[in-house]
Design an enzyme around this catalytic site. Structure first.
Site, PDB file in Angstrom:
ATOM      1  N   CYS A 131       0.842  -1.203   0.000  1.00  0.00           N
ATOM      2  CA  CYS A 131       0.000   0.000   0.000  1.00  0.00           C
ATOM      3  C   CYS A 131       0.880   1.257   0.000  1.00  0.00           C
ATOM      4  CB  CYS A 131      -0.924  -0.028   1.217  1.00  0.00           C
ATOM      5  SG  CYS A 131      -2.134   1.314   1.263  1.00  0.00           S
ATOM      6  N   CYS A 214      -1.308   8.930   6.980  1.00  0.00           N
ATOM      7  CA  CYS A 214      -2.608   8.484   6.489  1.00  0.00           C
ATOM      8  C   CYS A 214      -3.537   8.164   7.667  1.00  0.00           C
ATOM      9  CB  CYS A 214      -2.443   7.241   5.629  1.00  0.00           C
ATOM     10  SG  CYS A 214      -1.657   7.537   4.037  1.00  0.00           S
ATOM     11  N   CYS A 217      -3.492   4.732   9.417  1.00  0.00           N
ATOM     12  CA  CYS A 217      -2.190   4.353   9.978  1.00  0.00           C
ATOM     13  C   CYS A 217      -1.674   5.375  10.982  1.00  0.00           C
ATOM     14  CB  CYS A 217      -1.176   4.160   8.851  1.00  0.00           C
ATOM     15  SG  CYS A 217      -1.709   2.916   7.660  1.00  0.00           S
ATOM     16  N   CYS A 245       7.950   3.555   6.124  1.00  0.00           N
ATOM     17  CA  CYS A 245       7.106   3.399   4.948  1.00  0.00           C
ATOM     18  C   CYS A 245       7.911   3.347   3.669  1.00  0.00           C
ATOM     19  CB  CYS A 245       6.067   4.515   4.856  1.00  0.00           C
ATOM     20  SG  CYS A 245       6.651   6.001   4.041  1.00  0.00           S
TER      21      CYS A 245
END
Ligand code: SF4
Length: 267
Positions: A131, A214, A217, A245
């Site tokens: 993602c 996000c 998260c 990330c």
């Protein structure tokens, strides 16, 4: 706020620093940061990669105030908190300057959605990384293509993984110079300047959030948690370490740390 595996505690929430006095040597700190931004601007085309964090709002403010030829873009992952989306348009109105919207390609988003549903990010690290790759890393790489330099809001005080962040480094991962003008700013210096210059920031900082990404998260933290404990916290609970990330995963050569040092820095 997502409820995934939130810690069971009634401790008070985090509250962002309220600086009542000018931090020591703040004038020098600010002058050094402006000098770093000016140096970055000589590597045209140069862009600030903004997440609309407090750090990035300080940098955007300085770029506008000093009228520097540095553009700004932000990654719209499609999963941003509503508060971030609202801040985005408010900031553009406030400064009369735009923040370029960078999005994943339709084809890659379609492939991601075909491969996994939204909840998969909580079930495996591979799904979460996929993602992040599709929604963040790939669009960032596309946005940096053709640039000679980028600017980030990384600070050494944010985490152990950022303890050696230099003001300038060569980002071999993306193939350009990388400037971190706030590398040596403390939390107190950051919030002192934000309050001093009335810089607009996310209201989430007043609701227990110390680091904002996000929506699925990011969670608020308690006052005694690490500032980045609210990012991908379910993975950190398993690994015991900060999760990354991929945006700041680089092999770098810096001007103020040993050459050829590889590092992974949380985004
Ligand atoms: S931070 Fe979360 S929602 Fe955003 S791209 Fe990464 S896994 Fe996806």
């Amino acid at each position: 706020m997502n409820q995934q595996s939130l810690p069971a505690t009634t401790k008070p929430w985090y509250r962002r620093p309220q600086a009542v006095a000018c931090p020591d040597q703040f004038g020098t700190l600010l002058a050094d940061s402006v000098a770093t931004l000016r140096r970055a601007a000589t590597h045209s085309p140069c862009a600030l990669a903004s997440s609309l964090s407090a750090e990035d709002m300080v940098l955007f403010h300085l770029i506008q105030r000093e009228r520097l030829p540095i553009g700004t873009f932000a990654l719209d992952t499609g999963r941003l908190p509503q508060a971030t989306i609202e801040l985005w348009s408010a900031v553009e109105s406030h400064y009369g300057a735009s923040i370029e919207r960078v999005v994943p390609t339709g084809a890659r988003l379609a492939a991601l959605k075909a491969a996994q549903d939204d909840s998969a990010i909580y079930e495996s690290k591979a799904a979460r990384e996929l993602c992040c790759t599709v929604r963040k890393t790939e669009p960032l790489r596309a946005a940096l293509a053709g640039k000679r330099a980028w600017v980030t809001g990384l600070r050494r005080a944010q985490s152990a993984g950022r303890a050696n962040v230099p003001h300038q480094e060569h980002d071999a991962g993306f193939g350009l110079e990388k400037f971190n003008p706030l590398a040596d700013w403390t939390d107190e210096a950051l919030w002192y300047f934000i309050d001093l210059e009335n810089i607009p920031v996310s209201p989430l900082y007043d609701r227990g959030y110390a680091s904002i990404g996000c929506d699925p998260c990011t969670r608020p933290i308690r006052f005694d948690e690490h500032p980045r404990a609210g990012r991908w916290w379910w993975e950190a609970a398993v690994s015991g370490t900060a999760t990354e990330c991929g945006i700041h995963v680089v092999h770098k050569t810096s001007t103020d740390q040993p050459a050829n040092q590889s590092s992974r820095v949380p985004a």
